[in-house]
Design an enzyme around this catalytic site. Sequence first.
Site, PDB file in Angstrom:
ATOM      1  N   TRP A  84      12.871 -67.515  63.527  1.00 28.57           N
ATOM      2  CA  TRP A  84      12.529 -68.082  64.563  1.00 28.57           C
ATOM      3  C   TRP A  84      13.889 -67.374  65.555  1.00 28.57           C
ATOM      4  CZ3 TRP A  84      16.617 -70.588  67.444  1.00 28.57           C
ATOM      5  CH2 TRP A  84      16.236 -71.110  68.803  1.00 28.57           C
ATOM      6  N   GLU A  90       7.783 -68.529  63.581  1.00 27.71           N
ATOM      7  CA  GLU A  90       7.962 -69.651  64.294  1.00 27.71           C
ATOM      8  C   GLU A  90       7.952 -69.784  65.742  1.00 27.71           C
ATOM      9  OE1 GLU A  90      11.228 -72.063  63.073  1.00 27.71           O
ATOM     10  OE2 GLU A  90      10.628 -74.047  64.195  1.00 27.71           O
ATOM     11  N   LYS A 148       7.769 -71.653  69.643  1.00 30.30           N
ATOM     12  CA  LYS A 148       8.412 -72.681  70.413  1.00 30.30           C
ATOM     13  C   LYS A 148       8.093 -72.765  71.956  1.00 30.30           C
ATOM     14  CE  LYS A 148      13.105 -74.833  70.765  1.00 30.30           C
ATOM     15  NZ  LYS A 148      14.489 -74.508  70.003  1.00 30.30           N
ATOM     16  N   ASP A 208       6.442 -75.972  63.867  1.00 30.89           N
ATOM     17  CA  ASP A 208       7.469 -76.884  64.002  1.00 30.89           C
ATOM     18  C   ASP A 208       6.868 -78.010  64.994  1.00 30.89           C
ATOM     19  OD1 ASP A 208       9.511 -78.346  65.044  1.00 30.89           O
ATOM     20  OD2 ASP A 208      11.105 -76.960  64.252  1.00 30.89           O
ATOM     21  N   HIS A 262       7.756 -78.331  68.372  1.00 33.53           N
ATOM     22  CA  HIS A 262       7.472 -77.206  69.131  1.00 33.53           C
ATOM     23  C   HIS A 262       6.520 -77.085  70.209  1.00 33.53           C
ATOM     24  CE1 HIS A 262      10.808 -74.578  67.063  1.00 33.53           C
ATOM     25  NE2 HIS A 262      11.452 -75.866  67.465  1.00 33.53           N
ATOM     26  N   HIS A 317       7.162 -77.301  59.796  1.00 31.01           N
ATOM     27  CA  HIS A 317       8.713 -77.837  59.947  1.00 31.01           C
ATOM     28  C   HIS A 317       8.453 -79.195  60.419  1.00 31.01           C
ATOM     29  CE1 HIS A 317      11.717 -74.156  60.445  1.00 31.01           C
ATOM     30  NE2 HIS A 317      11.296 -74.157  59.363  1.00 31.01           N
ATOM     31  N   ASP A 365      14.616 -83.175  72.920  1.00 32.73           N
ATOM     32  CA  ASP A 365      14.869 -82.848  71.577  1.00 32.73           C
ATOM     33  C   ASP A 365      13.765 -82.621  70.638  1.00 32.73           C
ATOM     34  OD1 ASP A 365      16.858 -82.104  69.607  1.00 32.73           O
ATOM     35  OD2 ASP A 365      16.674 -84.031  68.966  1.00 32.73           O
ATOM     36  N   ASP A 382      14.488 -82.037  67.489  1.00 31.92           N
ATOM     37  CA  ASP A 382      14.963 -82.119  66.260  1.00 31.92           C
ATOM     38  C   ASP A 382      15.399 -83.583  65.510  1.00 31.92           C
ATOM     39  OD1 ASP A 382      14.753 -79.203  65.391  1.00 31.92           O
ATOM     40  OD2 ASP A 382      15.451 -79.040  67.165  1.00 31.92           O
ATOM     41  N   ASP A 435      13.047 -79.903  59.320  1.00 29.49           N
ATOM     42  CA  ASP A 435      14.036 -79.199  60.144  1.00 29.49           C
ATOM     43  C   ASP A 435      14.543 -80.059  61.226  1.00 29.49           C
ATOM     44  OD1 ASP A 435      15.145 -77.578  61.706  1.00 29.49           O
ATOM     45  OD2 ASP A 435      13.420 -76.633  62.672  1.00 29.49           O
TER      46      ASP A 435
HETATM   47  C1  RNT Z   1      14.537 -73.931  66.494  1.00 23.05           C
HETATM   48  C2  RNT Z   1      13.799 -73.701  65.353  1.00 23.05           C
HETATM   49  C3  RNT Z   1      14.483 -73.188  64.128  1.00 23.05           C
HETATM   50  C4  RNT Z   1      15.657 -73.864  63.927  1.00 23.05           C
HETATM   51  C5  RNT Z   1      16.441 -73.564  62.465  1.00 23.05           C
HETATM   52  C6  RNT Z   1      17.979 -73.630  62.540  1.00 23.05           C
HETATM   53  O1  RNT Z   1      13.887 -74.442  67.402  1.00 23.05           O
HETATM   54  O2  RNT Z   1      13.195 -74.987  65.038  1.00 23.05           O
HETATM   55  O3  RNT Z   1      13.552 -73.495  62.989  1.00 23.05           O
HETATM   56  O4  RNT Z   1      15.841 -75.290  63.740  1.00 23.05           O
HETATM   57  O5  RNT Z   1      16.076 -72.343  62.080  1.00 23.05           O
HETATM   58 ZN    ZN Z   2      11.991 -75.202  63.103  1.00 23.49          ZN
END
Ligand code: RNT
Ligand code: ZN
Length: 410
Positions: A182, A221, A223, A254, A257, A281, A289, A291, A321
């Site tokens: 990423w 990955e 986003k 993810d 994302h 992820h 956010d 995460d 993640d």
């Molecule tokens: C970031 C991505 C990535 C990170 C990690 C730390 O938006 O999700 O995967 O969270 O690599």
């Molecule tokens: Zn991620």
Amino acid sequence: MAKGFELAREQYAEWGVDVEAALRTLASVRVSMHCWQGDDVGGFEASQGGLGGGLAVTGNAPGKARTIDELRQDLEQAFRLIPGSHKLNLHAIYGDFGGRRVDRNEVRYEHFASWVGWCRTLGLGLDFNATLFSHPRADDGWTLSHPSEETRRFWIEHVQRCREIAERFASELGERSVHNLWIPDGAKDDTVERLPYRERLRESLDAIYEIPRTGVTDAVESKLFGIGSETFVVGSHEFYLAYALRRGLALCLDMGHFHPTESVADKVSALAPFFGELLFHVSRGVRWDSDHVVVVNDDVRLLAREIVRAGLLGRCHLALDYFDASINRVAAWVIGMRAFLRTLLEALLEPRARLAEAAGFERLALQEEAKSLPVGLVWDEHCERMGVPPGAGWIEEARAYERRVLERRA
Ligand code: RNT
Ligand code: ZN
């Protein structure tokens, strides 16, 4: 065997579900637990300039792991409360650098050999991630798509070395290692040029993936946006979808994302006909956010269900993640891992055949009735069999660890 479990097993049997088979499958699933929840994506490099790449960790719960030993101690504690045997997901900044300054383009297997030994002892697999943020050469927002060829070369070299390290992980531990890429590349406002950035990223990736690495699953990955890359993200979903397909890589999705109403679960069957392997992820997006700590919610439920229904557990790599520093970091790991595993169990216990057979209103009606099947009793049995506390039993142990270890790290 608990009486509750026996009743649950009978009830599931009436729905045509083999609980023992579901438990066997669940016990074989290896989820990749992200090391970076333990120290707010800090890592152990000698010179640290703070978290970059638009990633943000909020909160100041006591006890953040400051050293490799503290992080391992915390991971061990978390794994004691998580049923099953899993994998650790490392980022390149987590090397055992012994206080020496090792730049990203100098990382070698030796810096990670102690992690391999540690994983071997604990029966863990090991996945890897190149780190293209939190570094002076990434400060202006670009890495592999950077206009400067020198900067691009630096990052290409870093990722090439990381893939080599992952190859060694796989051969040392005898288990596939997922290397995920990423990058933070993007812009807050209109760059005027978009295509040149994407052309440069494609060229950099061509150089990175030129040499195949045995035992490594290479994933990329995408986003949607990041803090500071609201208007333009070079590595968008379409970009990586096209690239991964052409190059035969795995795609990493993810859950944080994508557009909030977009279903990542629906992508499973859309991508499976074209991809041998997928990486997820598992995360929880909340407003800006991407995460938050994973909990059992509909998004995760649908994803687990799609993977299980389609029989894709063997082709999907499952990784967590997220990062939350506002609560006990060890507990944050445990909550997310247990939630995700419990969701997988729920998917494995779905009365699939019965639902598929039903027609008209009956399917919807049965789906609704199936929602009150006793997953919790089966989950508790799974925890017991795996030697970890069932139900809320782990919370006391997490509290004790907080008092004994985390709060004393001042
Ligand atoms: C970031 C991505 C990535 C990170 C990690 C730390 O938006 O999700 O995967 O969270 O690599
Ligand atoms: Zn991620």
